[in-house]
Motif scaffolding. Structure first.
Motif, PDB file in Angstrom:
ATOM      1  N   CYS A  42       7.404   3.499  -1.951  1.00 27.76           N
ATOM      2  CA  CYS A  42       6.976   2.112  -1.301  1.00 27.76           C
ATOM      3  C   CYS A  42       5.617   2.117  -1.239  1.00 27.76           C
ATOM      4  N   LEU A  43       4.959   2.643  -0.069  1.00 30.21           N
ATOM      5  CA  LEU A  43       3.554   2.381  -0.023  1.00 30.21           C
ATOM      6  C   LEU A  43       2.649   3.523   0.599  1.00 30.21           C
ATOM      7  N   PHE A  44       1.520   3.936   0.452  1.00 30.87           N
ATOM      8  CA  PHE A  44       0.620   4.914   0.904  1.00 30.87           C
ATOM      9  C   PHE A  44      -0.682   4.188   1.058  1.00 30.87           C
ATOM     10  N   VAL A  45      -1.095   4.403   1.912  1.00 33.06           N
ATOM     11  CA  VAL A  45      -2.506   3.708   2.481  1.00 33.06           C
ATOM     12  C   VAL A  45      -3.623   4.973   3.134  1.00 33.06           C
ATOM     13  N   ASP A  46      -4.643   5.265   2.172  1.00 32.41           N
ATOM     14  CA  ASP A  46      -5.413   6.154   2.735  1.00 32.41           C
ATOM     15  C   ASP A  46      -5.830   5.813   4.228  1.00 32.41           C
ATOM     16  N   ARG A  47      -6.104   6.910   5.136  1.00 31.85           N
ATOM     17  CA  ARG A  47      -6.423   6.654   6.311  1.00 31.85           C
ATOM     18  C   ARG A  47      -7.755   5.942   6.565  1.00 31.85           C
ATOM     19  N   ARG A  48      -8.461   6.031   5.479  1.00 29.80           N
ATOM     20  CA  ARG A  48      -9.963   5.131   5.602  1.00 29.80           C
ATOM     21  C   ARG A  48      -9.664   3.673   5.782  1.00 29.80           C
ATOM     22  N   HIS A  49      -8.609   3.116   5.121  1.00 30.73           N
ATOM     23  CA  HIS A  49      -8.259   1.899   4.939  1.00 30.73           C
ATOM     24  C   HIS A  49      -7.126   1.371   5.857  1.00 30.73           C
ATOM     25  N   ARG A  50      -6.543   1.927   6.700  1.00 29.38           N
ATOM     26  CA  ARG A  50      -5.497   1.731   7.282  1.00 29.38           C
ATOM     27  C   ARG A  50      -6.122   0.518   8.430  1.00 29.38           C
ATOM     28  N   GLY A  51      -5.292  -0.240   8.876  1.00 28.40           N
ATOM     29  CA  GLY A  51      -5.738  -1.282   9.646  1.00 28.40           C
ATOM     30  C   GLY A  51      -6.394  -2.461   9.095  1.00 28.40           C
ATOM     31  N   ALA A  57      -0.837  -6.366   1.846  1.00 27.12           N
ATOM     32  CA  ALA A  57      -1.126  -6.833   0.263  1.00 27.12           C
ATOM     33  C   ALA A  57      -0.511  -6.001  -0.562  1.00 27.12           C
ATOM     34  N   ALA A  58      -0.316  -4.803  -0.369  1.00 32.17           N
ATOM     35  CA  ALA A  58       0.209  -3.855  -1.353  1.00 32.17           C
ATOM     36  C   ALA A  58       1.753  -4.250  -1.445  1.00 32.17           C
ATOM     37  N   LEU A  59       2.315  -4.166  -0.260  1.00 33.50           N
ATOM     38  CA  LEU A  59       3.935  -4.847  -0.172  1.00 33.50           C
ATOM     39  C   LEU A  59       4.243  -6.088  -0.846  1.00 33.50           C
ATOM     40  N   GLU A  60       3.281  -7.040  -0.393  1.00 33.12           N
ATOM     41  CA  GLU A  60       3.361  -8.414  -0.967  1.00 33.12           C
ATOM     42  C   GLU A  60       3.201  -8.120  -2.448  1.00 33.12           C
ATOM     43  N   GLY A  61       2.499  -7.542  -3.096  1.00 29.79           N
ATOM     44  CA  GLY A  61       2.162  -7.294  -4.542  1.00 29.79           C
ATOM     45  C   GLY A  61       3.582  -6.327  -5.163  1.00 29.79           C
ATOM     46  N   ALA A  62       3.929  -5.594  -4.527  1.00 30.73           N
ATOM     47  CA  ALA A  62       5.170  -4.851  -4.905  1.00 30.73           C
ATOM     48  C   ALA A  62       6.394  -5.859  -4.942  1.00 30.73           C
ATOM     49  N   LEU A  63       6.554  -6.635  -3.942  1.00 36.79           N
ATOM     50  CA  LEU A  63       7.726  -7.540  -3.936  1.00 36.79           C
ATOM     51  C   LEU A  63       7.746  -8.359  -4.778  1.00 36.79           C
ATOM     52  N   ALA A  64       6.571  -9.035  -5.380  1.00 34.97           N
ATOM     53  CA  ALA A  64       6.238 -10.058  -6.339  1.00 34.97           C
ATOM     54  C   ALA A  64       6.662  -9.322  -7.561  1.00 34.97           C
ATOM     55  N   GLU A  65       6.155  -8.252  -7.993  1.00 37.29           N
ATOM     56  CA  GLU A  65       6.288  -7.362  -9.235  1.00 37.29           C
ATOM     57  C   GLU A  65       8.029  -7.115  -9.147  1.00 37.29           C
ATOM     58  N   ILE A  66       8.436  -6.854  -8.353  1.00 32.38           N
ATOM     59  CA  ILE A  66       9.989  -6.596  -8.318  1.00 32.38           C
ATOM     60  C   ILE A  66      10.979  -7.931  -8.591  1.00 32.38           C
ATOM     61  N   GLN A  69      10.319  -8.456 -12.298  1.00 30.47           N
ATOM     62  CA  GLN A  69      11.202  -7.341 -13.162  1.00 30.47           C
ATOM     63  C   GLN A  69      12.562  -7.237 -12.937  1.00 30.47           C
ATOM     64  N   GLY A  70      12.768  -8.567 -12.089  1.00 29.51           N
ATOM     65  CA  GLY A  70      14.354  -8.844 -12.289  1.00 29.51           C
ATOM     66  C   GLY A  70      15.114  -8.809 -10.816  1.00 29.51           C
ATOM     67  N   GLY A  71      14.239  -8.157  -9.618  1.00 25.47           N
ATOM     68  CA  GLY A  71      14.826  -8.261  -8.450  1.00 25.47           C
ATOM     69  C   GLY A  71      15.520  -7.075  -8.177  1.00 25.47           C
ATOM     70  N   GLY A  72      15.963  -7.261  -6.827  1.00 19.65           N
ATOM     71  CA  GLY A  72      17.166  -5.904  -6.540  1.00 19.65           C
ATOM     72  C   GLY A  72      16.878  -5.624  -4.865  1.00 19.65           C
ATOM     73  N   LEU A  73      17.496  -4.676  -4.738  1.00 20.12           N
ATOM     74  CA  LEU A  73      17.505  -4.156  -3.268  1.00 20.12           C
ATOM     75  C   LEU A  73      16.086  -3.164  -3.072  1.00 20.12           C
ATOM     76  N   VAL A  74      15.410  -3.236  -1.958  1.00 22.12           N
ATOM     77  CA  VAL A  74      14.189  -2.561  -1.651  1.00 22.12           C
ATOM     78  C   VAL A  74      14.444  -2.257  -0.370  1.00 22.12           C
ATOM     79  N   GLU A  75      14.249  -0.853  -0.225  1.00 24.24           N
ATOM     80  CA  GLU A  75      14.531  -0.057   1.252  1.00 24.24           C
ATOM     81  C   GLU A  75      13.145   0.762   1.070  1.00 24.24           C
ATOM     82  N   ASN A 118      15.478  -2.939   4.839  1.00 24.45           N
ATOM     83  CA  ASN A 118      15.789  -3.256   3.655  1.00 24.45           C
ATOM     84  C   ASN A 118      15.566  -4.678   3.310  1.00 24.45           C
ATOM     85  N   ARG A 119      15.588  -5.326   2.111  1.00 29.88           N
ATOM     86  CA  ARG A 119      15.513  -6.492   1.733  1.00 29.88           C
ATOM     87  C   ARG A 119      15.979  -6.753   0.412  1.00 29.88           C
ATOM     88  N   ARG A 120      16.617  -7.653  -0.043  1.00 27.17           N
ATOM     89  CA  ARG A 120      17.076  -7.992  -1.378  1.00 27.17           C
ATOM     90  C   ARG A 120      15.858  -9.112  -1.872  1.00 27.17           C
TER      91      ARG A 120
END
Length: 124
Positions: A42-51, A57-66, A69-75, A118-120
């Motif tokens: 899923c995600l990893f945010v460097d401690r210098r950039h948390r909050g 932004a990363a999760l929204e981008g990952a969901l768009a890319e998924i 790529q055809g979609g599916g179940l994300v957990e 999770n989310r489909r």
């Protein structure tokens, strides 16, 4: 966020040969992810950039890319922060509340404050 402030915008790119060096630098700077391991889910945010909206932004981008790529179940496994002072070391993946904001549902509790969510994602 207070009046007059703005959320920074981020450019989200898929991990591939062109972005590998940036990913490697992030992992090495943090002594590996999960205490020395190069594994990541899923995600990893460097401690210098948390909050700062990076996880969103990363999760929204990952969901768009998924979706592209055809979609599916994300957990994911994340921590609930509502109503408690959560330790930052457990929040490198974003919070349960963030995942819920983006349409995820709690599936199973796996720790005192940790949940599998999770989310489909539909194909686009």
């Amino acid at each position: 966020m207070s009046a007059g402030t703005t959320t920074p915008s981020y450019r989200v790119r898929a991990l591939d040969a062109s972005t590998w060096d940036q990913f490697a630098e992030l992992v090495e700077r943090n002594n590996g992810i999960f205490g020395g391991c190069w594994c990541i889910g899923c995600l990893f945010v460097d401690r210098r950039h948390r909050g700062q909206g990076v996880a969103r932004a990363a999760l929204e981008g990952a969901l768009a890319e998924i979706g592209r790529q055809g979609g599916g179940l994300v957990e994911a496994i994340s921590e609930v922060t509502a109503g408690r002072e959560a330790q930052g070391r457990f929040l490198f993946t974003g919070t349960v509340e963030l995942f819920e904001d983006l349409g995820f549902a709690r599936v199973r509790q796996v720790g005192k404050h940790a949940w599998i969510v999770n989310r489909r994602v539909e194909a686009r």
